[in-house]
Design a protein around this motif. Structure first.
Motif, PDB file in Angstrom:
ATOM      1  N   LYS A 172       0.827  -1.221   0.000  1.00 49.22           N
ATOM      2  CA  LYS A 172       0.000   0.000   0.000  1.00 49.22           C
ATOM      3  C   LYS A 172       0.852   1.259   0.000  1.00 49.22           C
ATOM      4  N   ASP A 173       1.977   1.264   0.724  1.00 49.29           N
ATOM      5  CA  ASP A 173       2.830   2.460   0.751  1.00 49.29           C
ATOM      6  C   ASP A 173       3.377   2.779  -0.636  1.00 49.29           C
ATOM      7  N   LEU A 174       3.795   1.740  -1.371  1.00 46.92           N
ATOM      8  CA  LEU A 174       4.297   1.952  -2.733  1.00 46.92           C
ATOM      9  C   LEU A 174       3.187   2.455  -3.646  1.00 46.92           C
ATOM     10  N   LEU A 175       1.995   1.902  -3.488  1.00 43.96           N
ATOM     11  CA  LEU A 175       0.863   2.339  -4.307  1.00 43.96           C
ATOM     12  C   LEU A 175       0.504   3.788  -3.996  1.00 43.96           C
ATOM     13  N   ASP A 176       0.520   4.141  -2.719  1.00 44.86           N
ATOM     14  CA  ASP A 176       0.209   5.520  -2.337  1.00 44.86           C
ATOM     15  C   ASP A 176       1.221   6.494  -2.935  1.00 44.86           C
ATOM     16  N   GLU A 177       2.495   6.114  -2.893  1.00 44.22           N
ATOM     17  CA  GLU A 177       3.532   6.987  -3.445  1.00 44.22           C
ATOM     18  C   GLU A 177       3.336   7.205  -4.944  1.00 44.22           C
ATOM     19  N   ALA A 178       2.828   6.176  -5.618  1.00 45.90           N
ATOM     20  CA  ALA A 178       2.602   6.267  -7.064  1.00 45.90           C
ATOM     21  C   ALA A 178       1.231   6.846  -7.399  1.00 45.90           C
ATOM     22  N   GLY A 179       0.430   7.165  -6.378  1.00 44.49           N
ATOM     23  CA  GLY A 179      -0.902   7.714  -6.621  1.00 44.49           C
ATOM     24  C   GLY A 179      -1.889   6.689  -7.134  1.00 44.49           C
ATOM     25  N   VAL A 180      -1.682   5.423  -6.748  1.00 44.76           N
ATOM     26  CA  VAL A 180      -2.549   4.334  -7.205  1.00 44.76           C
ATOM     27  C   VAL A 180      -3.453   3.896  -6.052  1.00 44.76           C
ATOM     28  N   ALA A 181      -4.750   3.857  -6.307  1.00 51.20           N
ATOM     29  CA  ALA A 181      -5.713   3.441  -5.283  1.00 51.20           C
ATOM     30  C   ALA A 181      -5.755   1.921  -5.188  1.00 51.20           C
ATOM     31  N   LEU A 182      -6.097   1.418  -4.010  1.00 42.84           N
ATOM     32  CA  LEU A 182      -6.245  -0.017  -3.784  1.00 42.84           C
ATOM     33  C   LEU A 182      -7.698  -0.309  -3.455  1.00 42.84           C
ATOM     34  N   VAL A 183      -8.321  -1.192  -4.241  1.00 42.03           N
ATOM     35  CA  VAL A 183      -9.753  -1.464  -4.141  1.00 42.03           C
ATOM     36  C   VAL A 183      -9.979  -2.973  -4.112  1.00 42.03           C
ATOM     37  N   LEU A 184     -10.943  -3.410  -3.322  1.00 45.74           N
ATOM     38  CA  LEU A 184     -11.364  -4.817  -3.336  1.00 45.74           C
ATOM     39  C   LEU A 184     -12.879  -4.871  -3.518  1.00 45.74           C
ATOM     40  N   ILE A 185     -13.303  -5.723  -4.445  1.00 40.47           N
ATOM     41  CA  ILE A 185     -14.729  -5.933  -4.728  1.00 40.47           C
ATOM     42  C   ILE A 185     -15.059  -7.393  -4.456  1.00 40.47           C
ATOM     43  N   ASP A 227      -2.928 -16.275  -6.920  1.00 43.95           N
ATOM     44  CA  ASP A 227      -2.440 -14.891  -6.880  1.00 43.95           C
ATOM     45  C   ASP A 227      -1.323 -14.694  -7.901  1.00 43.95           C
ATOM     46  N   PRO A 228      -1.378 -13.607  -8.658  1.00 45.32           N
ATOM     47  CA  PRO A 228      -0.284 -13.322  -9.597  1.00 45.32           C
ATOM     48  C   PRO A 228       0.935 -12.802  -8.849  1.00 45.32           C
ATOM     49  N   ASP A 229       2.070 -12.774  -9.526  1.00 43.80           N
ATOM     50  CA  ASP A 229       3.285 -12.194  -8.961  1.00 43.80           C
ATOM     51  C   ASP A 229       3.038 -10.709  -8.688  1.00 43.80           C
ATOM     52  N   ILE A 230       3.331 -10.271  -7.483  1.00 45.98           N
ATOM     53  CA  ILE A 230       3.086  -8.878  -7.122  1.00 45.98           C
ATOM     54  C   ILE A 230       3.857  -7.923  -8.021  1.00 45.98           C
ATOM     55  N   GLU A 231       5.012  -8.376  -8.547  1.00 43.07           N
ATOM     56  CA  GLU A 231       5.805  -7.517  -9.426  1.00 43.07           C
ATOM     57  C   GLU A 231       5.077  -7.238 -10.746  1.00 43.07           C
ATOM     58  N   GLU A 232       4.271  -8.188 -11.191  1.00 36.29           N
ATOM     59  CA  GLU A 232       3.456  -7.942 -12.399  1.00 36.29           C
ATOM     60  C   GLU A 232       2.496  -6.777 -12.164  1.00 36.29           C
ATOM     61  N   ILE A 233       1.882  -6.784 -10.987  1.00 40.30           N
ATOM     62  CA  ILE A 233       0.915  -5.738 -10.668  1.00 40.30           C
ATOM     63  C   ILE A 233       1.603  -4.395 -10.543  1.00 40.30           C
ATOM     64  N   LEU A 234       2.746  -4.348  -9.864  1.00 40.30           N
ATOM     65  CA  LEU A 234       3.478  -3.096  -9.687  1.00 40.30           C
ATOM     66  C   LEU A 234       3.977  -2.570 -11.028  1.00 40.30           C
ATOM     67  N   ALA A 235       4.409  -3.475 -11.921  1.00 39.67           N
ATOM     68  CA  ALA A 235       4.844  -3.046 -13.244  1.00 39.67           C
ATOM     69  C   ALA A 235       3.704  -2.421 -14.020  1.00 39.67           C
ATOM     70  N   ALA A 236       2.504  -3.002 -13.906  1.00 45.36           N
ATOM     71  CA  ALA A 236       1.331  -2.432 -14.576  1.00 45.36           C
ATOM     72  C   ALA A 236       0.979  -1.063 -14.001  1.00 45.36           C
ATOM     73  N   CYS A 237       1.227  -0.882 -12.712  1.00 41.49           N
ATOM     74  CA  CYS A 237       0.958   0.420 -12.089  1.00 41.49           C
ATOM     75  C   CYS A 237       1.919   1.492 -12.598  1.00 41.49           C
TER      76      CYS A 237
END
Length: 257
Positions: free
Chosen positions: A128-141, A245-255
């Protein structure tokens, strides 16, 4: 190696075509949240759940039984255009508004009681800290009602936003897979053992609520990275089986893209 766990059995009738490299023998009792089932690994790396007078067995030679959609994803934004989800206050929101003006990682839970989804929430929240720094929201549905979404949020203390999709409309638009053979797999069985050893637990009360039972409980989820812009979906992961679960690095790269 053996462990005693619990597993959800739902009364929804099953219609499945078993792949040649798998055997599946279901005998379903009347479900009860208090029913105890024994989980054990078999010598051929399959696994077995067996209560006192009921059992079902699934073994596989290789790979996950999940199937990716053969259809192109170009029409997904259009399919999502009419989908509405609900926040914890019961307000309906067009799903694409969640990423219209921002980039967002949007995780889709199997259901709000699912032990795998509680792990996924922590797995994503750890970044979450990395996502916040990049301005990316975290959502769960999650597929369920607003009360279930509130309970999940309170129990997990999830650091992101939580929404309910009572009609499963987003799951259908994104073509997430569903079926018993995507739920009970050897890999998922091993992961259940791991999660229970880590202290995670299924919420059986949520798992046996009508919204979950009526849809069979066989729904799988996924993760997307979308926005800014309603039609801008840069990453789609469809779970091939429970706990995929996918590799978290895939998600961060997409961000970062």
């Amino acid at each position: 190696m053996a462990a005693t766990l619990s597993a959800t059995i739902f009364p929804t009738p099953l219609k499945t075509n078993t792949p040649k490299n798998q055997t599946f023998t279901p005998i379903f009792p009347n479900p009860s949240p208090n029913r105890n089932l024994t989980f054990s690994l078999t010598s051929n790396h399959g696994f077995r759940f067996s209560p006192s007078k009921t059992h079902f067995v699934l073994s596989a030679v290789s790979g996950s039984p999940g199937i990716e959609s053969p259809m192109a994803d170009g029409d997904v934004p259009n399919l999502l255009e009419t989908v509405k989800v609900f926040d914890l206050n019961g307000n309906g929101i067009p799903i694409s508004d969640l990423w219209k003006d921002r980039k967002a990682v949007v995780a889709f839970a199997r259901h709000f009681g699912c032990v795998f989804c509680r792990k996924r929430a922590d797995y994503l929240a750890s970044k979450k800290d990395l996502l916040d720094e990049a301005g990316v929201a975290l959502v769960l549905i999650g597929p369920g009602n607003i009360d279930q979404a509130r309970a999940f949020s309170e129990q997990t203390k999830f650091k992101g936003e939580v929404y309910a999709d009572p009609n499963h409309s987003s799951y259908e638009a994104l073509r997430f897979v569903s079926g018993v053979l995507t739920t009970f797999t050897p890999k998922a069985g091993l992961k259940i053992i791991q999660l229970y050893m880590e202290g995670y637990r299924q919420d059986w009360e949520l798992s046996f609520q009508k919204d979950t039972v009526s849809r069979g409980g066989w729904q799988q989820g996924g993760i997307i990275v979308a926005g800014p812009g309603k039609t801008n979906i840069s990453y789609i992961h469809r779970d091939k089986e429970a706990g995929d679960d996918p590799d978290i690095e895939e998600i961060l790269a997409a961000c970062r893209s």
